[in-house]
Design an enzyme around this catalytic site. Structure first.
Site, PDB file in Angstrom:
ATOM      1  N   ASP A 203       0.907  -1.145   0.000  1.00  0.00           N
ATOM      2  CA  ASP A 203       0.000   0.000   0.000  1.00  0.00           C
ATOM      3  C   ASP A 203       0.945   1.192   0.000  1.00  0.00           C
ATOM      4  OD1 ASP A 203      -1.437   2.287   0.888  1.00  0.00           O
ATOM      5  OD2 ASP A 203      -3.041   0.961   1.547  1.00  0.00           O
ATOM      6  N   HIS A 204       1.112   1.817  -1.152  1.00  0.00           N
ATOM      7  CA  HIS A 204       2.228   2.766  -1.253  1.00  0.00           C
ATOM      8  C   HIS A 204       2.069   3.967  -0.313  1.00  0.00           C
ATOM      9  CE1 HIS A 204      -0.287   5.013  -4.138  1.00  0.00           C
ATOM     10  NE2 HIS A 204       0.526   6.038  -3.925  1.00  0.00           N
ATOM     11  N   HIS A 266      -5.695   2.853   0.993  1.00  0.00           N
ATOM     12  CA  HIS A 266      -4.916   4.006   1.450  1.00  0.00           C
ATOM     13  C   HIS A 266      -5.601   4.774   2.597  1.00  0.00           C
ATOM     14  CE1 HIS A 266      -2.794   3.025  -2.099  1.00  0.00           C
ATOM     15  NE2 HIS A 266      -3.481   3.754  -2.946  1.00  0.00           N
TER      16      HIS A 266
HETATM   17  C1  BG6 Z   1      -3.362   4.726  -6.522  1.00  0.00           C
HETATM   18  C2  BG6 Z   1      -4.726   4.828  -7.147  1.00  0.00           C
HETATM   19  O1  BG6 Z   1      -3.294   3.638  -5.645  1.00  0.00           O
HETATM   20  O2  BG6 Z   1      -3.074   5.914  -5.809  1.00  0.00           O
HETATM   21  C3  BG6 Z   1      -4.816   6.035  -8.037  1.00  0.00           C
HETATM   22  O3  BG6 Z   1      -4.986   3.652  -7.902  1.00  0.00           O
HETATM   23  C4  BG6 Z   1      -4.432   7.274  -7.283  1.00  0.00           C
HETATM   24  O4  BG6 Z   1      -6.128   6.188  -8.587  1.00  0.00           O
HETATM   25  C5  BG6 Z   1      -3.082   7.083  -6.613  1.00  0.00           C
HETATM   26  O5  BG6 Z   1      -4.375   8.354  -8.185  1.00  0.00           O
HETATM   27  C6  BG6 Z   1      -2.747   8.247  -5.717  1.00  0.00           C
HETATM   28  O6  BG6 Z   1      -1.447   8.112  -5.262  1.00  0.00           O
HETATM   29  P1  BG6 Z   1      -0.581   9.381  -4.880  1.00  0.00           P
HETATM   30  O7  BG6 Z   1       0.665   8.810  -4.309  1.00  0.00           O
HETATM   31  O8  BG6 Z   1      -0.375  10.145  -6.146  1.00  0.00           O
HETATM   32  O9  BG6 Z   1      -1.406  10.151  -3.900  1.00  0.00           O
END
Ligand code: BG6
Length: 516
Positions: A203-204, A266
C-alpha cells in the site's frame, strides 16, 4: 514553528523496525517489467536507491513480461521511464555502470517454459553478480494473472521454503480483490506457494515519509497523546483530493471506483495510523496488530446508515486550470451510463474507548480543485466563558493538520490576541514544513518499500488479516450500492469540491469540510 537543524541521531524512532535490518543481496524480478508501473514507479525508484548508494552491492533487476524486449531494449525502456519520472535526473557517468544490472526475460505468465527460461537466466546472472540466490518477485500485473503466475513459480521450483536461505519473497500490488470474497481467494492463491512471512502486500501510502511521520509525531512527542481521545477531539477529517481525472485508466477504474481504489486501502490505512493505540514496540507484528485493532473496531453500517453516511458522486464536465474537461461518462473507455463513483465521502466511527462517539469524516475524489492529502484533528471548543462567551463570535477551535502531500508538513491552529487596545481573538497557525526544515526532497514511497522488502521488514506492508478486515467493513457499502439499482449518481462539476450532498452530510452535524 521554529525548527532546530536536524542532527542524525541513533535514537531516531522510525515507523518500522528496519533500522536494524539491511537490504540483502538479491535479484528483483518484475513480473510486468515492461509495463506502466515498472516504467513510472519501480525502475525510477530503484535507480534513486542506486544513486543514494543504499542498494545491496550485489543486486540485479530482471524484467519479466510478454513484450518483445531484450536486455538492451529493457535498459532503454528503463532509462526512458527514469528520464520522465525519476525525482532525480540520470547521472550519465553512473548510468553505464548501473544499466548492466538490468536484464530482461521474455515470456507469457502462463507458459511453463517461460519460467524455465527465467530460472536459467537467474542461475546465469546471480553467480556473475555475486548474488546468493535471494529473489524478490514483484507482481506488477493485473489481478487476473496472479493465480497463474504463483502456480507457475511454484511448479518451476522458484519458491523456496520460508525458513531457508536464500530467500524467496513476493510483492503483491493492489487491488487485492474487489470485495471480501475475492480478496480471500487471492490471498489463498498466494498462500498456496508462499508463507505469509514471505508476502509483502504494497500500500504505497504507507511508504510515504509523511505517513510514517504520523507515528513519530504521535509517539515521539509528549504533548499530543494526552489529548488524542474522545475527551478532547471533536472530530477527524481525512481528505485525499486529486486534481486529475481517470486519465488512461478507465478500464481498471470502471471496475473499481473511488471506494475500492482509495478508501479500502490508502484511506483506511491513514485512519489506522492516526487512530491506533501506542504499540508497545516498533516490531513489525506489533505495529501491524495495533493497526488491525482499529479496523476491527470500525462500526459496521446497516443499509439505512450507509444511505445516510456515505455519499458517492461522479464528476461532470468542468474545468481544470481554466481548460474545459469532459465529465466522467465522456472519458475514453467509460460507459456512457456508468455509475462508477469518482468521489466518495463518509462518516464513520471507531468503537473503542479512545474514540467513542468521535466522528471520522473521510473524503476522496478525482477532478477536485487541487491535489491535497491531509489528516486534520479538530479539538473541542473551549468552554463558553471568557473569550468564547459570545455565540456571535465563537473562538475557532484548535486544529492539528498533518499535510501528507504535496506541501508536506503540519500546522496547528491556535487563537491569539490581535494587537491593539481591545481583546480581539484571531486564529493563527504554527507551521512546520518539511521542505524548508529538512531541505532535501523526500524519497518516493516505492523507494522505502522496496528497500524494506530486501531487508525483510514487513512493518509497512499489509498483512492478510488487515486486508480482509478492511474489506469486511467496506464490502457491505459496495453491496448496498450494487443492489440499489441506481442509474445515476449526484454530479459535481470537474474542478469543484464535490457534490452538495457531501456538504450536507457534514453540515447536518453542524460541521464543515476544511478548506484546502
Ligand atoms: C493509486 C490509485 O493507488 O493511488 C490512483 O490507484 C491514485 O487512482 C493514486 O491516483 C494516488 O497516489 P498518490 O501517491 O499520487 O497520492
Amino acid at each position: 514553528m521554529s525548527s532546530p537543524t536536524p542532527a542524525p541521531s541513533p535514537n531516531l524512532l522510525t515507523a518500522g523496525s528496519s533500522d536494524n535490518l539491511f537490504p540483502q543481496p538479491c535479484t528483483l524480478v518484475i513480473f510486468g517489467g515492461s509495463g506502466d508501473l515498472s516504467n513510472r514507479k519501480l525502475l525510477p525508484a530503484i535507480y534513486n536507491l542506486a544513486l543514494d548508494g543504499v542498494l545491496p552491492t550485489n543486486f540485479a533487476v530482471v524484467g519479466f513480461a510478454i513484450d518483445d524486449l531484450d536486455d538492451v531494449r529493457f535498459r532503454a525502456f528503463a532509462r526512458n521511464g527514469i528520464d520522465k519520472f525519476s525525482r532525480r535526473p540520470v547521472v550519465p557517468e553512473h548510468w553505464s555502470d548501473y544499466e548492466r544490472s538490468l536484464f530482461y526475460v521474455r515470456g507469457s505468465f502462463n507458459e511453463a517454459e517461460a519460467y524455465q527460461r527465467l530460472k536459467a537466466r537467474l542461475e546465469e546472472i546471480e553467480p556473475a553478480a555475486g548474488i546468493p540466490g535471494n529473489r524478490v518477485f514483484y507482481l506488477a500485473i493485473p489481478p487476473s494473472l496472479i493465480d497463474v503466475s504463483v502456480r507457475q513459480l511454484a511448479a518451476a521450483e522458484l519458491v523456496r521454503p520460508p525458513t531457508e536461505l536464500p530467500f524467496s519473497r513476493i510483492i503483491v500490488e493492489k487491488p487485492i480483490g474487489r470485495d471480501l470474497a475475492s480478496a480471500r481467494t487471492l490471498n489463498d492463491t498466494v498462500a498456496q506457494a508462499f508463507d505469509e512471512s514471505q508476502v509483502y502486500r504494497i500500500d504505497h501510502y504507507l511508504g510515504k515519509e509523511t505517513v510514517q511521520n504520523v507515528m513519530v509525531m504521535r509517539f515521539g512527542n509528549a504533548i499530543f497523546e494526552p489529548l488524542w481521545n474522545q475527551k478532547y477531539v471533536d472530530h477527524v477529517q481525512i481528505t485525499v483530493a486529486e486534481e486529475e481525472g481517470v486519465g488512461t485508466r478507465a478500464r481498471y477504474y470502471e471496475e473499481a471506483g473511488a471506494t475500492r481504489d482509495m478508501v479500502q486501502n490508502h484511506m483506511l490505512q491513514l485512519l489506522c495510523t492516526i487512530a491506533m493505540e501506542p504499540p508497545w514496540s516498533n516490531a513489525a507484528e506489533v505495529v501491524r496488530d495495533y493497526k488491525l485493532a482499529v479496523l476491527r473496531c470500525l462500526r459496521p453500517m446497516a443499509e439505512d446508515e450507509i444511505d445516510k453516511s456515505v455519499i458517492r458522486a461522479q464528476y461532470g464536465p468542468g474545468f481544470e486550470h481554466g481548460v474545459d474537461v469532459p465529465g466522467y461518462r465522456r472519458e475514453e473507455g467509460v460507459k456512457p451510463d456508468s455509475t462508477t463513483e469518482t468521489y466518495v465521502c463518509m462518516k464513520l466511527f471507531v468503537d473503542n474507548w479512545r474514540w467513542s462517539g468521535v466522528p471520522f469524516y473521510l473524503r476522496h475524489g478525482k477532478r477536485l480543485p487541487k491535489r491535497a492529502t491531509e489528516i486534520a484533528v479538530q479539538f473541542k471548543d473551549v468552554p463558553e466563558v471568557l473569550f468564547n462567551r459570545r455565540p456571535q463570535t465563537p473562538v475557532e477551535p484548535n486544529v492539528l493538520a498533518l499535510r501528507i502531500q504535496p506541501d508536506e508538513g503540519m500546522s496547528l491552529r491556535i487563537c491569539a490576541k490581535l494587537p491593539g487596545p481591545k481583546v480581539k481573538i484571531y486564529p493563527v497557525k504554527m507551521d512546520f514544513r518539511y521542505g524548508s526544515t529538512f531541505g532535501e526532497q523526500s524519497p518516493e514511497a516505492y523507494e522505502r518499500l522496496l528497500l524494506d522488502v530486501m531487508a525483510g521488514d514487513p512493518t509497512l506492508f499489509m498483512r492478510r488479516d488487515a486486508v480482509e478486515a478492511s474489506w469486511r467493513w467496506v464490502t457491505p457499502i459496495l453491496d448496498r450500492w450494487k443492489h440499489s439499482g441506481t442509474r445515476w449518481l449526484p454530479e459535481y462539476p470537474a474542478g469543484t469540491w464535490g457534490p452538495l450532498e457531501a456538504d450536507k452530510l457534514i453540515a447536518s452535524d453542524s460541521r464543515k469540510w476544511r478548506t484546502l
